[in-house]
Design a protein around this motif. Structure first.
Motif, short mmCIF file in Angstrom:
data_model
loop_
_atom_site.label_atom_id
_atom_site.label_comp_id
_atom_site.label_asym_id
_atom_site.label_seq_id
_atom_site.Cartn_x
_atom_site.Cartn_y
_atom_site.Cartn_z
N TYR A 148 0.86 -1.19 0.00
CA TYR A 148 0.00 0.00 0.00
C TYR A 148 0.89 1.23 0.00
CZ TYR A 148 -4.65 2.01 0.87
OH TYR A 148 -5.87 2.66 0.75
N GLN A 149 0.97 1.92 -1.14
CA GLN A 149 1.92 3.01 -1.34
C GLN A 149 1.21 4.35 -1.59
OE1 GLN A 149 4.94 2.07 -4.26
NE2 GLN A 149 5.51 0.17 -3.22
N ILE A 150 0.02 4.55 -1.02
CA ILE A 150 -0.72 5.77 -1.31
C ILE A 150 -0.10 7.01 -0.65
CG2 ILE A 150 -2.87 4.53 -1.69
CD1 ILE A 150 -3.83 5.50 1.04
N GLY A 151 0.85 6.83 0.27
CA GLY A 151 1.55 7.96 0.86
C GLY A 151 2.75 8.41 0.07
N GLY A 152 3.10 7.68 -0.97
CA GLY A 152 4.25 8.02 -1.80
C GLY A 152 4.83 6.78 -2.43
N PRO A 153 5.19 6.82 -3.72
CA PRO A 153 5.67 5.62 -4.42
C PRO A 153 7.12 5.30 -4.11
CG PRO A 153 5.69 7.49 -5.91
CD PRO A 153 5.10 7.99 -4.62
N TYR A 154 7.45 4.02 -4.18
CA TYR A 154 8.82 3.54 -4.04
C TYR A 154 8.90 2.17 -4.71
CZ TYR A 154 6.55 1.35 0.02
OH TYR A 154 5.69 0.68 0.83
N GLN A 155 10.10 1.66 -4.89
CA GLN A 155 10.28 0.37 -5.53
C GLN A 155 9.56 -0.71 -4.75
OE1 GLN A 155 11.74 -0.41 -8.45
NE2 GLN A 155 11.23 -2.56 -8.17
N PRO A 156 8.65 -1.46 -5.36
CA PRO A 156 7.94 -2.51 -4.63
C PRO A 156 8.91 -3.53 -4.04
CG PRO A 156 6.83 -2.06 -6.70
CD PRO A 156 8.13 -1.30 -6.74
N PRO A 157 8.71 -3.91 -2.78
CA PRO A 157 9.59 -4.91 -2.15
C PRO A 157 9.51 -6.25 -2.88
CG PRO A 157 8.32 -3.73 -0.48
CD PRO A 157 7.75 -3.34 -1.82
N ALA A 158 10.49 -7.08 -2.65
CA ALA A 158 10.52 -8.41 -3.26
C ALA A 158 9.26 -9.18 -2.89
CB ALA A 158 11.75 -9.17 -2.79
N GLY A 159 8.70 -9.88 -3.86
CA GLY A 159 7.51 -10.69 -3.64
C GLY A 159 6.20 -9.95 -3.84
N VAL A 160 6.25 -8.64 -4.03
CA VAL A 160 5.03 -7.86 -4.23
C VAL A 160 4.57 -7.99 -5.68
CG1 VAL A 160 4.09 -5.52 -4.35
CG2 VAL A 160 5.41 -6.24 -2.35
N GLN A 161 3.30 -8.33 -5.83
CA GLN A 161 2.71 -8.46 -7.17
C GLN A 161 1.61 -7.44 -7.43
OE1 GLN A 161 2.01 -12.71 -5.86
NE2 GLN A 161 2.22 -13.06 -8.05
N VAL A 162 1.13 -6.81 -6.37
CA VAL A 162 0.04 -5.84 -6.50
C VAL A 162 0.40 -4.61 -5.66
CG1 VAL A 162 -2.42 -5.39 -6.14
CG2 VAL A 162 -1.64 -7.69 -6.78
N VAL A 163 0.23 -3.42 -6.23
CA VAL A 163 0.55 -2.17 -5.55
C VAL A 163 -0.62 -1.21 -5.71
CG1 VAL A 163 2.00 -0.10 -5.64
CG2 VAL A 163 3.05 -2.35 -5.74
N SER A 164 -0.95 -0.47 -4.64
CA SER A 164 -1.90 0.64 -4.74
C SER A 164 -1.14 1.94 -4.54
CB SER A 164 -3.01 0.50 -3.69
OG SER A 164 -3.98 1.52 -3.85
N ARG A 165 -1.36 2.90 -5.46
CA ARG A 165 -0.70 4.20 -5.41
C ARG A 165 -1.71 5.30 -5.67
NH1 ARG A 165 5.04 3.56 -8.79
NH2 ARG A 165 6.17 2.39 -7.15
N ASP A 166 -1.38 6.52 -5.21
CA ASP A 166 -2.20 7.68 -5.48
C ASP A 166 -2.24 7.97 -6.99
OD1 ASP A 166 -3.50 10.24 -4.18
OD2 ASP A 166 -2.20 10.94 -5.80
N HIS A 167 -3.35 8.53 -7.45
CA HIS A 167 -3.50 8.75 -8.89
C HIS A 167 -2.49 9.73 -9.47
CE1 HIS A 167 -5.40 12.80 -9.09
NE2 HIS A 167 -5.87 12.49 -7.89
N GLY A 168 -1.86 10.52 -8.60
CA GLY A 168 -0.84 11.43 -9.09
C GLY A 168 0.50 10.77 -9.32
N ALA A 169 0.66 9.53 -8.89
CA ALA A 169 1.93 8.82 -9.01
C ALA A 169 1.94 7.96 -10.27
CB ALA A 169 2.17 7.94 -7.79
N PRO A 170 3.12 7.65 -10.80
CA PRO A 170 3.19 6.72 -11.93
C PRO A 170 2.89 5.31 -11.48
CG PRO A 170 5.39 7.25 -11.15
CD PRO A 170 4.46 8.14 -10.38
N ALA A 171 2.43 4.49 -12.40
CA ALA A 171 2.24 3.06 -12.10
C ALA A 171 3.61 2.41 -11.93
CB ALA A 171 1.47 2.39 -13.24
N ALA A 172 3.66 1.38 -11.11
CA ALA A 172 4.89 0.63 -10.89
C ALA A 172 5.09 -0.38 -12.00
CB ALA A 172 4.85 -0.07 -9.53
N ALA A 173 6.32 -0.56 -12.41
CA ALA A 173 6.62 -1.49 -13.50
C ALA A 173 6.53 -2.93 -13.03
CB ALA A 173 8.01 -1.21 -14.05
N GLY A 174 5.94 -3.79 -13.85
CA GLY A 174 6.00 -5.22 -13.63
C GLY A 174 5.05 -5.79 -12.59
N VAL A 175 4.10 -4.98 -12.10
CA VAL A 175 3.13 -5.46 -11.11
C VAL A 175 1.74 -4.99 -11.51
CG1 VAL A 175 4.82 -5.45 -9.24
CG2 VAL A 175 3.38 -3.44 -9.60
#
Length: 277
Positions: free
Chosen positions: A55-82
């Motif tokens: 859950y990254q709605i407070g600010g984006p960062y590289q998803p930790p190992a094993g993460v397949q799904v990420v939630s981010r604020d609409h102002g942030a870019p989508a994360a690659a590969g998830v």
């Protein structure tokens, strides 16, 4: 726009009061007692059940190992590969942003803005079809942006704002708006989540909702209120070690479960917490 995390923790508790004794019955149910689920909307992809989640709605960062799904604020870019879920504040204005909404801000009989007192957010006025349409158009612009950035789903927050509207809004008002948002999302090929508001889970098919994002259902021991209608299409976010332990003990084998700090702090900053089952 950035979220103010934890706001729904209090709102979900209020929802439990609304559903009364039925909540106890639902809370006792487990995955094996869930009713058969209808197929998801044919044009959208859903997050994988029991996937690693962050859950990254407070600010984006590289998803930790094993993460397949990420939630981010609409102002942030989508994360690659998830699989990416796009957070939008759809039923309330961000703090100090009520001026952007004009007459779409909810006011009481004295003309005063109705606020979510915990987060100083103005509620939006969902009482007429015209206002719901105009709210949906504004939020729809964010939905379109999410699609353009490569997100796969939408997480519209504060679906339960009617529970803190001083009786001015109804559950029907909220559902009428969420139907407009689901149509917009599906039209862009995006899935759409029910955010909390467990008392409306039974209406999820008619409201066009594909999966659920549930804050603190481990802490409140009400995850079954979601799984009864969404099956294993439930993402659980906890903010306390006790909530995580309970969620993991009862649902860790079937649902996506994560603990984050209440400020949803980006990794590398002071206060960051992330734990899983």
């Amino acid at each position: 726009m950035h979220s103010l995390p934890g706001r729904i923790s209090r709102a979900t508790a209020a929802a439990a009061v609304l559903i009364g004794s039925s909540a106890c019955a639902l809370g006792a149910a487990g995955p094996a007692e869930s009713a058969p689920l209808p197929a998801p909307h044919s044009q959208v992809a859903l997050p994988a059940p029991h996937a690693g989640f962050d859950y990254q709605i407070g600010g984006p960062y590289q998803p930790p190992a094993g993460v397949q799904v990420v939630s981010r604020d609409h102002g942030a870019p989508a994360a690659a590969g998830v699989y990416n879920i796009c957070y939008v504040n759809a039923f309330q204005a961000q703090p100090g942003a009520e001026g952007e909404w004009g007459d779409l801000v909810l006011r009481d009989a004295n003309g005063d803005v109705v606020l979510d007192p915990d987060w100083n957010e103005a509620l939006l006025d969902l009482r007429t079809a015209d206002k719901r349409s105009r709210i949906a158009d504004k939020v729809g612009g964010w939905i379109d942006e999410c699609a353009g950035k490569g997100y796969q789903a939408i997480e519209p927050d504060n679906y339960d704002s009617f529970t803190r509207s001083q009786g001015l809004l109804s559950a029907r008002n909220a559902q009428d708006l969420v139907k407009l948002l689901s149509q917009r999302a599906h039209g862009k090929g995006l899935a759409i989540a029910q955010k909390n508001t467990s008392e409306l889970s039974s209406s999820r098919v008619g409201n066009g909702l594909d999966f659920a994002v549930a804050e603190e259902c481990g802490e409140q021991d009400n995850c079954a209120e979601y799984t009864q209608y969404f099956g294993d299409r439930v993402i659980v976010i906890e903010y306390t070690p006790d909530g995580l332990r309970n969620a993991c003990a009862k649902w860790g084998a079937t649902l996506s479960v994560v603990q984050r700090d209440r400020d949803v702090t980006p990794q590398g900053e002071s206060g960051y917490v992330r734990a899983t089952c």
